[in-house]
Design an enzyme around this catalytic site. Structure first.
Site, mmCIF file in Angstrom:
data_model
loop_
_atom_site.group_PDB
_atom_site.id
_atom_site.type_symbol
_atom_site.label_atom_id
_atom_site.label_comp_id
_atom_site.label_asym_id
_atom_site.label_seq_id
_atom_site.Cartn_x
_atom_site.Cartn_y
_atom_site.Cartn_z
ATOM 1 N N ASN A 52 -5.367 -4.132 -11.278
ATOM 2 C CA ASN A 52 -4.798 -5.342 -11.869
ATOM 3 C C ASN A 52 -5.769 -6.526 -11.857
ATOM 4 O OD1 ASN A 52 -2.826 -6.909 -13.022
ATOM 5 N ND2 ASN A 52 -1.513 -7.011 -11.201
ATOM 6 N N HIS A 137 13.156 -4.110 -6.287
ATOM 7 C CA HIS A 137 12.767 -5.486 -5.958
ATOM 8 C C HIS A 137 13.885 -6.456 -6.314
ATOM 9 C CE1 HIS A 137 8.095 -5.494 -6.087
ATOM 10 N NE2 HIS A 137 8.546 -4.393 -5.522
ATOM 11 N N ARG A 162 14.012 -4.330 -1.566
ATOM 12 C CA ARG A 162 13.112 -5.352 -1.039
ATOM 13 C C ARG A 162 13.643 -6.700 -1.486
ATOM 14 N NH1 ARG A 162 6.883 -6.845 -2.960
ATOM 15 N NH2 ARG A 162 7.872 -8.439 -4.207
ATOM 16 N N TYR A 174 5.290 -16.251 -4.138
ATOM 17 C CA TYR A 174 5.034 -14.861 -4.493
ATOM 18 C C TYR A 174 6.360 -14.090 -4.601
ATOM 19 C CZ TYR A 174 4.582 -9.949 -3.806
ATOM 20 O OH TYR A 174 4.754 -8.603 -3.963
ATOM 21 N N ASP A 225 8.173 -8.363 1.873
ATOM 22 C CA ASP A 225 6.711 -8.390 1.715
ATOM 23 C C ASP A 225 6.187 -9.800 2.016
ATOM 24 O OD1 ASP A 225 4.088 -8.040 0.980
ATOM 25 O OD2 ASP A 225 4.517 -7.197 -1.008
ATOM 26 N N HIS A 227 2.998 -10.468 1.933
ATOM 27 C CA HIS A 227 1.858 -10.569 1.021
ATOM 28 C C HIS A 227 0.679 -11.281 1.677
ATOM 29 C CE1 HIS A 227 0.306 -10.351 -3.190
ATOM 30 N NE2 HIS A 227 1.095 -9.301 -3.167
ATOM 31 N N GLU A 251 6.181 -5.962 5.335
ATOM 32 C CA GLU A 251 4.946 -5.489 4.686
ATOM 33 C C GLU A 251 3.848 -6.553 4.709
ATOM 34 O OE1 GLU A 251 5.780 -4.195 0.721
ATOM 35 O OE2 GLU A 251 3.724 -4.547 0.078
ATOM 36 N N GLU A 277 -1.494 -1.468 0.569
ATOM 37 C CA GLU A 277 -1.626 -1.356 -0.892
ATOM 38 C C GLU A 277 -3.019 -1.762 -1.363
ATOM 39 O OE1 GLU A 277 1.636 -3.978 -1.959
ATOM 40 O OE2 GLU A 277 0.241 -5.543 -2.565
ATOM 41 N N ARG A 298 0.814 2.337 2.871
ATOM 42 C CA ARG A 298 1.166 2.083 1.474
ATOM 43 C C ARG A 298 0.086 2.452 0.464
ATOM 44 N NH1 ARG A 298 4.721 -0.251 -0.693
ATOM 45 N NH2 ARG A 298 3.701 -1.947 -1.807
ATOM 46 N N HIS A 327 2.744 2.221 -2.654
ATOM 47 C CA HIS A 327 2.760 1.103 -3.590
ATOM 48 C C HIS A 327 3.248 1.620 -4.956
ATOM 49 C CE1 HIS A 327 0.017 -2.211 -5.553
ATOM 50 N NE2 HIS A 327 1.258 -2.621 -5.440
ATOM 51 N N ASP A 331 1.973 -2.819 -12.027
ATOM 52 C CA ASP A 331 0.578 -2.757 -12.467
ATOM 53 C C ASP A 331 -0.029 -1.374 -12.218
ATOM 54 O OD1 ASP A 331 0.986 -4.534 -9.923
ATOM 55 O OD2 ASP A 331 -0.935 -3.570 -9.572
ATOM 56 N N GLU A 354 7.999 2.749 -3.482
ATOM 57 C CA GLU A 354 8.333 1.513 -4.197
ATOM 58 C C GLU A 354 8.598 1.840 -5.678
ATOM 59 O OE1 GLU A 354 5.175 -1.371 -4.194
ATOM 60 O OE2 GLU A 354 6.478 -2.991 -4.863
ATOM 61 N N TRP A 417 -2.946 -15.275 -1.461
ATOM 62 C CA TRP A 417 -1.806 -15.336 -2.382
ATOM 63 C C TRP A 417 -0.747 -14.315 -1.997
ATOM 64 C CZ3 TRP A 417 -0.662 -11.360 -6.119
ATOM 65 C CH2 TRP A 417 0.523 -11.636 -6.844
HETATM 66 C C1 CS2 Z 1 3.123 -6.164 -4.247
HETATM 67 C C2 CS2 Z 1 2.491 -6.104 -5.592
HETATM 68 O O1 CS2 Z 1 4.440 -4.354 -4.892
HETATM 69 C C3 CS2 Z 1 4.027 -4.996 -3.954
HETATM 70 O O2 CS2 Z 1 4.320 -4.800 -2.798
HETATM 71 O O3 CS2 Z 1 2.422 -6.570 -3.170
HETATM 72 O O4 CS2 Z 1 3.390 -6.788 -6.421
HETATM 73 C C4 CS2 Z 1 1.107 -6.730 -5.743
HETATM 74 O O5 CS2 Z 1 1.191 -8.116 -5.693
HETATM 75 C C5 CS2 Z 1 0.539 -6.304 -7.077
HETATM 76 O O6 CS2 Z 1 0.503 -4.919 -7.139
HETATM 77 C C6 CS2 Z 1 -0.836 -6.897 -7.303
HETATM 78 O O7 CS2 Z 1 -1.391 -6.374 -8.442
HETATM 79 MG MG MG Z 2 3.062 -5.629 -1.402
#
Ligand code: CS2
Ligand code: MG
Length: 417
Positions: A52, A137, A162, A174, A225, A227, A251, A277, A298, A327, A331, A354, A417
C-alpha cells in the site's frame, strides 16, 4: 496385485517451463499489483504483490529484476526459486523484496494446485477445520456509533469484531471512516496529515470497551488496534486498563522494531497481544515468539515471502503456542485473501483471520470462490488458491497514486500513524 497410476499430464519439465510472467497494475477503487506466471502447458498462477502506497516499487522490482530470472525456469521448483530470490539476491528481506518474492511464490503454488487438480489447502496437508473464524471492522466517530456498528456485524453473523472509535479532540483518528463510506486510509495522492493525542486516547479506549461489553455482552470476541502509537509503558497501561473487558487481542500496542519492548507490556498485563502486519520475515519476530511475548502473529503471505516462508513462521510460532491472526485489510488483494484462507484452513495453530471486505468493483476484477457463512470464511475446492483476475476489466482501472496518512503530535513533531 499390480498398482497402476497414470502419470500426471503436467509432470514433465517441458510442460512446467515458465514462458511468461507479467505484472498487472489496476485501481478498481484502490491500487493492486498482481503477478501472473504462465507455463508452457498454458496453466497460469497468480500472486498478489501489493504494498500500500509503494505499489510501483514492487512492480518495478518484479518487472526489472525478477521476471527476467523466471523465464525458462521450472515452475515446479518452488523451494529452489524461493531460495534463489532470497539468498541469491544478496540484499535480503524488507517489504519490497519480500512482497515481490511472495508474489512469485503464491503464483507457483497456484500453478502446482492447478497441475495437481487440488485446492491449495490440500497440498499443504489438508483440512484442519471447516472454516476460518474472521473478524470484521466496526468503527464510529464516537463510542455510541462504534457500538451500533458492532451490533450491525453481530446481526450479520460475525462472531468477532474489531472496534475503533474517534478520540475527542483528535480530528482524524486511525480506523475511523468518512461518514457514509467504508474505512479506507489511502485516500489522497500525498499523505494526509493527522494530529495525535495519547492522553485523550488512553482515556477513551477503555470507555469504548466498557460500553461494548455493556451493550453486547461477553459472547462476542472483541479486538482493538493501537496501530503502533503508544510507547511501551503507555501500552502496558492500556493493556492493563482493558483487562476487565477480556479482549481477544490488543494489536500493535507499540512499534515492534525493538522486540524486547514487549517484555514491559507482558510484565504488567494478561491482555493477549497481536503483532506483525508490517513484518516481512521470521527474523522480525523471532524474539517475540521465542519469549512468548505475543499470542498472535499477523504477518501474512503477501508481505512475508509467500506460503513457503509463512509456513516456516507458523510452524516456529506453533512451537511457542503463538497462533496465526493474518492481516486482511482491503489493501491486500483478493488473491492474498484466497491464499491466506487456504493456509488458515490447514494451519494447526490457527487463531483468527482479519476480514475487511472488498467493494464490488474489486471483487469483479478478482473472481474468487471463498464465501462467508456464520462468522467464518470458507474456501472452495477450485484447484490452486481459487482467485482469478479479469484482465480486460483490470485494464479499465489505471493506477492512481495514493499514499497512507501520517501523524504528528500537537506540537508538530512526527509520530507513528
Ligand atoms: C490495519 C491496516 O488492518 C489492520 O489491522 O492496521 O488497516 C493498515 O493500516 C493498512 O493495511 C495499511 O496499509
Ligand atoms: Mg493493524
Amino acid at each position: 496385485m499390480s498398482v497402476h497410476t497414470e502419470p500426471n499430464r503436467h509432470s514433465s519439465r517441458h510442460d512446467r517451463e515458465i514462458v511468461e510472467a507479467r505484472v498487472i497494475v489496476t485501481c478498481p477503487g484502490r491500487n493492486f499489483v498482481t503477478l501472473k506466471i504462465v507455463t508452457r502447458s498454458g496453466i497460469y498462477g497468480l500472486g498478489d504483490a501489493t504494498l500500500n502506497g509503494r505499489e510501483l516499487a514492487v512492480a518495478a522490482y518484479l518487472q526489472d529484476h525478477v521476471v527476467p530470472n523466471l523465464i525458462g525456469r521450472d515452475a515446479g521448483r518452488i523451494e529452489d526459486l524461493w531460495q534463489f530470490l532470497y539468498r541469491g539476491a544478496y540484499w535480503r528481506r524488507g517489504p519490497v523484496t519480500m512482497t515481490a518474492i511472495a508474489a512469485v511464490d503464491v503464483a507457483l503454488w497456484d500453478i502446482l494446485g492447478k497441475m495437481a487438480g487440488m485446492p491449495l489447502y490440500q497440498l499443504l496437508g489438508g483440512r484442519s477445520r471447516e472454516g476460518a473464524l474472521v473478524y470484521a471492522h466496526a468503527n464510529g466517530r464516537d463510542i455510541a456509533e462504534a457500538s451500533d456498528e458492532v451490533g450491525m456485524y453481530l446481526e450479520r453473523g460475525f462472531l468477532a469484531v474489531r472496534a475503533q472509535c474517534g478520540v475527542p479532540g483528535v480530528k482524524k483518528a486511525y480506523g475511523i471512516s468518512t461518514p457514509g463510506k467504508p474505512y479506507e486510509p489511502a485516500e489522497s495522492e500525498l499523505p494526509a496529515e493527522t494530529v495525535w493525542n495519547t492522553p485523550r486516547y488512553l482515556e477513551t479506549a477503555p470507555r469504548l470497551f466498557e460500553q461494548l461489553r455493556a451493550d453486547h455482552g461477553n459472547a462476542v470476541e472483541l479486538l482493538h488496534d493501537v496501530h503502533h502509537r503508544l510507547t511501551p509503558i503507555e501500552a502496558a497501561r492500556l493493556a492493563r486498563d482493558l483487562e476487565p473487558y477480556r479482549l481477544f487481542w490488543l494489536e500493535d500496542a507499540t512499534p515492534a522494531e525493538h522486540q524486547a519492548a514487549f517484555e514491559l507490556i507482558r510484565q504488567h498485563s494478561v491482555t493477549p497481544l497481536a503483532v506483525g502486519e508490517v513484518f516481512n520475515s521470521i527474523w522480525d519476530c523471532k524474539h517475540l515468539i521465542e519469549r512468548q511475548l505475543i499470542d498472535y502473529i499477523r504477518t501474512t503471505i503477501v508481505h512475508g515471502g509467500g506460503i513457503t516462508h509463512i509456513r516456516r513462521l507458523a510452524d516456529f510460532a506453533g512451537l511457542h503456542q503463538v497462533r496465526t491472526g493474518f492481516h486482511g485489510a482491503t489493501d491486500l488483494s483478493p488473491v492474498t485473501m484466497g491464499a491466506a484462507l487456504h493456509f488458515d484452513t490447514w494451519v494447526p495453530n490457527f487463531g483468527i483471520q482479519e476480514y475487511m471486505f472488498h467493494g464490488e468493483e474489486i471483487l469483479a476484477v478478482f473472481p474468487h470462490d471463498y464465501a462467508f457463512r456464520a462468522g467464518r470464511l470458507h474456501v472452495g475446492d477450485t484447484p490452486g488458491h481459487g482467485v482469478d483476475i479479469d484482465e480486460a476489466l483490470a485494464a479499465k482501472y489505471p493506477y492512481t497514486p495514493k499514499q497512507l496518512p501520517v501523524a504528528r503530535l500537537e506540537d508538530g513533531g512526527m509520530w507513528d500513524w
